[in-house]
Each structure stands twice: as C-alpha cells, then as structure tokens.
Write a protein that holds these residues in place. Structure first.
Motif, PDB file in Angstrom:
ATOM      1  N   TYR A  37      24.101  20.008 -82.708  1.00 44.16           N
ATOM      2  CA  TYR A  37      22.720  20.832 -82.976  1.00 44.16           C
ATOM      3  C   TYR A  37      22.853  21.039 -84.250  1.00 44.16           C
ATOM      4  CZ  TYR A  37      21.746  20.294 -77.909  1.00 44.16           C
ATOM      5  OH  TYR A  37      21.441  20.000 -76.648  1.00 44.16           O
ATOM      6  N   GLU A  39      22.196  23.737 -85.961  1.00 44.86           N
ATOM      7  CA  GLU A  39      22.162  25.128 -85.921  1.00 44.86           C
ATOM      8  C   GLU A  39      23.366  25.804 -86.558  1.00 44.86           C
ATOM      9  OE1 GLU A  39      20.842  26.037 -81.275  1.00 44.86           O
ATOM     10  OE2 GLU A  39      22.978  25.655 -81.560  1.00 44.86           O
ATOM     11  N   THR A 118      12.108  29.637 -82.167  1.00 43.86           N
ATOM     12  CA  THR A 118      12.713  28.457 -82.446  1.00 43.86           C
ATOM     13  C   THR A 118      11.766  27.759 -83.153  1.00 43.86           C
ATOM     14  OG1 THR A 118      14.339  28.899 -80.854  1.00 43.86           O
ATOM     15  CG2 THR A 118      14.140  26.514 -81.879  1.00 43.86           C
ATOM     16  N   ARG A 135      16.502  22.040 -83.484  1.00 44.64           N
ATOM     17  CA  ARG A 135      17.797  22.069 -83.229  1.00 44.64           C
ATOM     18  C   ARG A 135      18.202  20.578 -83.029  1.00 44.64           C
ATOM     19  NH1 ARG A 135      19.416  23.088 -77.831  1.00 44.64           N
ATOM     20  NH2 ARG A 135      21.194  24.295 -78.338  1.00 44.64           N
ATOM     21  N   GLY A 216      22.503  21.560 -89.693  1.00 47.01           N
ATOM     22  CA  GLY A 216      23.531  22.671 -89.187  1.00 47.01           C
ATOM     23  C   GLY A 216      24.319  23.370 -90.373  1.00 47.01           C
TER      24      GLY A 216
END
Length: 712
Positions: A37, A39, A118, A135, A216
């Motif tokens: 993801y 993130e 988000t 994400r 990420g």
C-alpha cells in the motif's frame, strides 16, 4: 526510479512498463501485491503500559522501590504493620501516576491532531478515469491532478497545463513551483526538479497528468520518514542528571550499608561467635533507614509534580508537551534553529509595495486578512490607480474567502496576495468580477510568463488586462500610465520602471507587473501595444510576534538561527528584518555547506545565522554541529523536511495546525497555534521550572545529609 526527472516521458513509461492510458485493473492489483500500500510507516505508538513502565526507570525510583521491599520484609518478619513501606510506596505511586497521566493525555491529544481524512486520487485505468483511495496507487499508475489536489506519490509529469505546485512542506520553498514536461539535468537538487511532483505537496494552479514512479516509503517523503524513525531519542538533561544523581546515591547507600553491616557482623562473630538473626534484621533495618535517609524520597514526587504543573501551564499557552522531562529541557535551551516558511513567517504571500503613477506606495498589514491600508502620495481616484486594482482582481483566478473566522486563499497564493491588496484599497473582488465578467483569456504558462484576460469595462469598452514578470510585460508595452494620462514608453521611463523592479527585488520582493489595452474590433494580437500600469511587490512576511520573540531570545542569551529552503536573498532579507542576522554574521547555502568538511563547518557554525536552499540532511548536520559544541538545541518546523532535525534536536518543536504528521511524530512539543513566540514563552516557563527543581534538590539533600550524620 532514481533519475526519472532526467529521463524523457517515453523512457520513464517504458521503464515502468506503463503507458499514457495507465495500467489495467488486473496489473494494478498485481503491483499492489508486489509493492504494498501507498502508506508511510510510522513509529509504533507508545502504549499506555509502556508509558506507565517508563515512569519507574529512574534510579531514584528504583532505589526507593528496593527500600520499600526491604522495609516490608522486615515488617513481616517482626510481625509489624508495614507503615514505612506503605508511605514510601505511596510517594512512588503518586509520582509515577502523575507522570503517566500527563504524558498519556499528551499522546491522546496528538492522536486527535493526526485525524485527517484519507485522500483519494483520480487515476487512469485502461484509459478510463477512476477515483481510488490514495493508498491503492501503485508505480506505473497515471494520475490526474488539478488545483487543490494533494499529490499522493512521487510522479514524473507526462502532460501539464500551467501546472504550479506548493512544495513548502517538502523543500521549504515558500512560493509555488512551475512545473514542466521536459526533463532536467540529473544533478539538480530536489527543489529544482521541475519535471516531477512529489508526495505531500499541493497543486495550486493548472492541471496535469503524471506517472507514479515511487510510492510509500520509497517516495522522497518516505525517505525522510525513514530517517526520522532511525534517529534514537536521547536522554534529556534532567533525565541524565537524575540518572547520575541516582547512581551516586545508590553507590553511597551500598557503600555505607556494607561498612556498617561488616562492622555489626564482625562484632557479632567476635563476641557471640555466630551471626544472630537479630543482627541480620538489624542490618536490613539499618539499610532501609539509610536508603530512605540518603534518597530524598520526596524528590521524585516534587520533580514530577513540578513538571506536570509545567505541562499544564504550557498547554494553557498553546504548547503541548509530549514527554514530561522536555519541560525542564526547555529551560536549558541555548540555540533555536527555526525553519522560515510558516514558522518565522506567516506562510501567506503579502503585497508590501506598489509602484503606480510613477510613485511607490507602502501596503500595511500581513497575511490574507484584508485589513490594512496604502500609504504614500497617491490619488485613489486616479485612472492609473483604479485600473491597476481592477487588473489585479480581474486578471486573476484566485478567490479570497472567510472560513471559520479566518481568511484563506483558494488558488495560487501569489494571485491571492494581489486580491488582498486590492481589497485593502477598497475594491471588493467579488463585486468587481460580477460587474466585469471574463469574456476570454490567454492563460499563464511557464514559457509565456504572463496571463491575459478580456473584459467589458463600462466606458472603456472591451479591455485586455495582462499580468506577469516585469521584463516580460514591459516587452509588450508601448505606453505607460502616468499622472492621470497615457504617455509613450520612452527608454528613460522603461529604465525607471526597471530600476524600481530592481529595488523591490533587493528587498526580496517577488514582483508582478500589470498592464492593459483597450480593444477596438478584433485585433490579431491582443498582447501588444499595451499600457503599463504598475508593479506589485510581495513577500511571505515575518510574524510580528516572532520579531518580538527573537528580541527576547537574544536578551536572555539564546541564539536564533534561520534555516530555509528559500533562496539566499529572500532568507537574508527576512533575517535582517527579524533581527536574526547582524553585521558580521555568515550565511551559507546548502551547496556551500556541502563543500565544507565537518571539522571546517564546526569551526564556523557559531557565526552562521542564516542557511538557505538547504535539504533535510543539511538541517540534521546543522543541529548535530551545534550539539557537538555542548549547546542545548531546539529545532522548530512544520514541513516534512524539518522532521529529521526536529527529532535529532534536544527539543523538537512541531506546528500543530500546519505541521505534517511526520514532524509531529518526531517532536517533543507541539505549538497548537503555530506561533514561534509560543516557544519563547515555553522556554521562559521551562527556566522557572528548572530553577525551582534546583532549589528543591539543594534543600532536600541538605536535610538528608543531616539524617545520614545522625544515623551513622
């Protein structure tokens, strides 16, 4: 992909096995499994249990716990009620509970600060636009961005129209950066990679498409987060002193106990011939009494209570302290390294000077609040002045709106500054735009460096307004508006205008020129034979309260240092205005800092008060150099680029409103009002607390020395 900024669009797409129409849903799912993801990894949150256990790590607390255990054991052996052990443990429990409650509250408040929605992003999947959670973006995805969007990954631009991005959170650059499709040299620094857009930045103008090259922790933002996580938290001065004091007192207890125990045991062996149980109990009782006498058992409670009161008082003053010992460390600060954009300055572009009708006007007020006035010898009813204000509003895509009691700009901050200046002059931008709607436009681009809009302007008929870089606008002008009339733009008048432009630039003002032209019929080129109206010079102004705070810092012996990603000229102008830079001080750019070895830099670090065009790693190096000199360093900042240095500093201070999540994670204290002056108030309170703790310690130890003498 390391050098995406230096490769052509086709090369980047080929390397990523993607295309201008994006990935298929199936390929995107496969890559999500491969890359994970999109993130950032954050440091593991401190649990309530860990916070509680941390309260018992002080040597003083440990010695008191040992004394509690011995006292309790003796009471059980002698069949007595354990009054002493209960009292000692109650003191320890009270101190640890108070410390736990204060730090737990701070951690929960920080959780509330991090609650953000988000974000989602528009991507192309097999040529079809889809809105997906940020994400789920993967390398090779083609994303669509426009004004107001937050960039969610590092991307190579493949198509753009007048795209400008605010990169202040990542690079410290206070003005939006114009983007381009063409590659740039591979060796350029991050702020100059105009063919890229980066995670954590915000699009302020235009629109574009870009292919994702990193997600990420592999993004530039992720690299900074990784650096932050890798920095170990050091002991505060108070924790270090308490540990040293605990060690000394512990050795003293053991030494005296050993001597007395040896004497009593030897006496028993010589007289009775064996070690009696009564003697062993007597030794244990004496050890307990001595431990309680040597250790100022009230000290942990007093220190904890004093720090807790400090945390509460600082919270009232908008300073949220995350770790209790940091309250005392604030009182020891000798150097404050501060980011410029949004910390020392407002982070809001503001017009400070206007050149119109051949005169220079001063504009008061700062920020986006339309409160202020124009000062100087000018006629507010003159044709030139009115047209300049109308041009500032009409040749402009930004909007000034009031939200929750504060004023914000929707759109480009530079254009917003023009609207605020016109509002201060009495022109209401909403009303002006309703009366004179836009008929047509030639949009701004990085190649043209100008923007032109066409409007119906009452008695003037159809009019074209132009704004842009001063030199570019002058090239398109044949006339100039002076003293209520229009005159031919002679070489002498052109030279005078350029001289004013240079004077504004020397004051670190960013200048935009405004011109107009009446349109008769349908001219082939509306951007020629324009009438030059004036220049508006703007800057991200310093916070007024920060200027006063700098004076306080110098008065109490704290050295303020400015660190910024902005250009040297801009940084120096702000530093002089705020009183940070004095005659004889040095300024360094990131490039100049790279050419210095660590020993060379450490020799001159105390003379450098301004750093410009620096990277996150430069900031880290600056903090470390000061700490090597034995200084207690505070680092304030709000952007992601500040986070590593914020964590490395003895006191890391993040901004609560504009601060990024990574920086808040790294900080010891959060300013809830984003006001630099608040940290100075916190330091003053920290010094008061530090002095009180020293007074308590001297008093308690003097009492305990008497107790030891009596017992011995």
């Amino acid at each position: 992909m390391r050098d995406a900024h230096a490769r052509s669009v086709d090369e980047v797409l080929e390397a990523l096995e993607s295309s201008p129409s994006g990935l298929s849903d199936e390929e995107a799912r496969r890559r999500l499994e491969k890359y994970g993801y999109n993130e950032l990894a954050v440091e593991k949150r401190v649990s309530a249990l860990s916070l509680w256990i941390n309260q018992f790590r002080s040597p003083l607390i440990l010695i008191l716990l040992a004394a509690t255990a011995i006292s309790y054991a003796v009471s059980i052996i002698e069949n007595e009620f354990p009054v002493d052990s209960i009292l000692i443990f109650a003191i320890v429990l009270a101190a640890s509970t108070l410390g736990f409650v204060q730090e737990y509250r701070a951690e929960r408040a920080i959780e509330a600060l991090r609650k953000l929605l988000t974000p989602s992003i528009t991507v192309l999947r097999s040529g079809v636009e889809k809105v997906i959670p940020a994400r789920e973006v993967v390398p090779g995805d083609v994303i669509l961005v426009e004004a107001g969007d937050r960039v969610v990954a590092d991307c190579r631009i493949i198509e753009c129209r007048n795209l400008q991005v605010n990169e202040a959170a990542l690079t410290g650059e206070s003005t939006p950066v114009e983007k381009q499709v063409e590659p740039v040299p591979s060796e350029v620094s991050l702020p100059d990679r105009r063919s890229m857009i980066y995670a954590g930045t915000v699009v302020t103008y235009g629109k574009g498409r870009a292919v994702v090259v990193a997600t990420g922790m592999r993004t530039e933002l992720g690299k900074i987060a990784k650096e932050v996580i890798g920095i170990e938290v050091e002991e505060t001065p108070l924790e270090r002193r308490m540990r040293e004091l605990g060690g000394v007192l512990g050795k003293l207890v053991i030494g005296i106990c050993a001597l007395i125990a040896a004497a009593l045991i030897l006496e028993d062996l010589l007289i009775v011939g064996k070690l009696a149980l009564e003697t062993a109990v007597e030794v244990m009782l004496f050890a307990t009494a001595l431990a309680v006498a040597v250790i100022p058992e009230a000290l942990p409670a007093i220190v904890t209570g004093t720090l807790a009161i400090g945390m509460r008082e600082m919270a009232k003053r908008n300073a949220l302290v995350r770790r209790m010992p940091a309250v005392e460390t604030l009182g020891c600060v000798t150097v404050i390294c501060s980011d410029k954009t949004g910390t020392l300055t407002r982070g809001e572009m503001t017009v400070k000077k206007i050149y119109v009708d051949g005169r220079v006007l001063e504009v008061t007020g700062s920020g986006y609040e339309p409160r202020g006035e124009l000062r100087g010898n000018y006629d507010p009813e003159s044709e030139g002045f009115k047209l300049t204000m109308l041009g500032a509003i009409l040749c402009n895509d930004a909007r000034l709106v009031e939200s929750d009691g504060s004023w914000v700009i929707e759109g480009d901050p530079t254009e917003g500054a023009l609207i605020v200046a016109a509002e201060k002059a009495g022109f209401r931008h909403g009303e002006v735009r309703r009366r004179h709607p836009r008929i047509d436009e030639i949009p701004f681009s990085s190649e043209r460096k100008r923007m032109t809009t066409i409007h119906e302007l009452g008695g003037y008929g159809r009019v074209a307004f132009m704004k842009g870089a001063v030199e570019i606008v002058l090239e398109r002008c044949r006339y100039v508006q002076v003293d209520g009339g229009v005159a031919e733009l002679t070489p002498e008048l052109r030279e005078e205008i350029l001289k004013v432009n240079e004077e504004f630039a020397r004051e670190a003002l960013r200048n935009l020129a405004i011109a107009y032209r009446r349109l008769a019929g349908s001219p082939d080129d509306v951007e020629k034979d324009m009438v030059f109206l004036g220049i508006m010079g703007m800057i991200d102004p310093p916070r007024e309260e920060a200027i006063e705070a700098i004076k306080v810092c110098k008065r109490v012996g704290i050295k303020p240092i400015m660190i910024t990603g902005d250009h040297k000229l801009t940084a120096l102008a702000i530093a002089k205005q705020m009183g940070i830079y004095s005659e004889g001080d040095l300024t360094l750019t990131g490039e100049e800092l790279d050419r210095l070895s660590d020993p060379e830099f450490e020799k001159i670090v105390d003379r450098v008060t301004v750093y410009a065009r620096v990277s996150p790693m430069h900031k880290l190096r600056i903090v470390r150099a000061w700490k090597k000199r034995g200084e207690v360093v505070a680092m304030t900042g709000d952007g992601v680029n500040d986070a590593p240095a914020v964590k490395q500093a003895d006191i890391g201070v993040a901004m609560g409103i504009t601060g990024t999540e990574v920086t808040k994670e790294a900080s010891d204290m959060i300013l809830l009002d984003d006001n630099f002056a608040t940290i100075v108030k916190a330091i003053e309170l920290g010094r008061w607390i530090y002095d009180n703790i020293k007074k308590y310690l001297v008093y308690l130890l003097s009492c305990n020395i008497v107790e030891i003498a009596v017992l011995s």
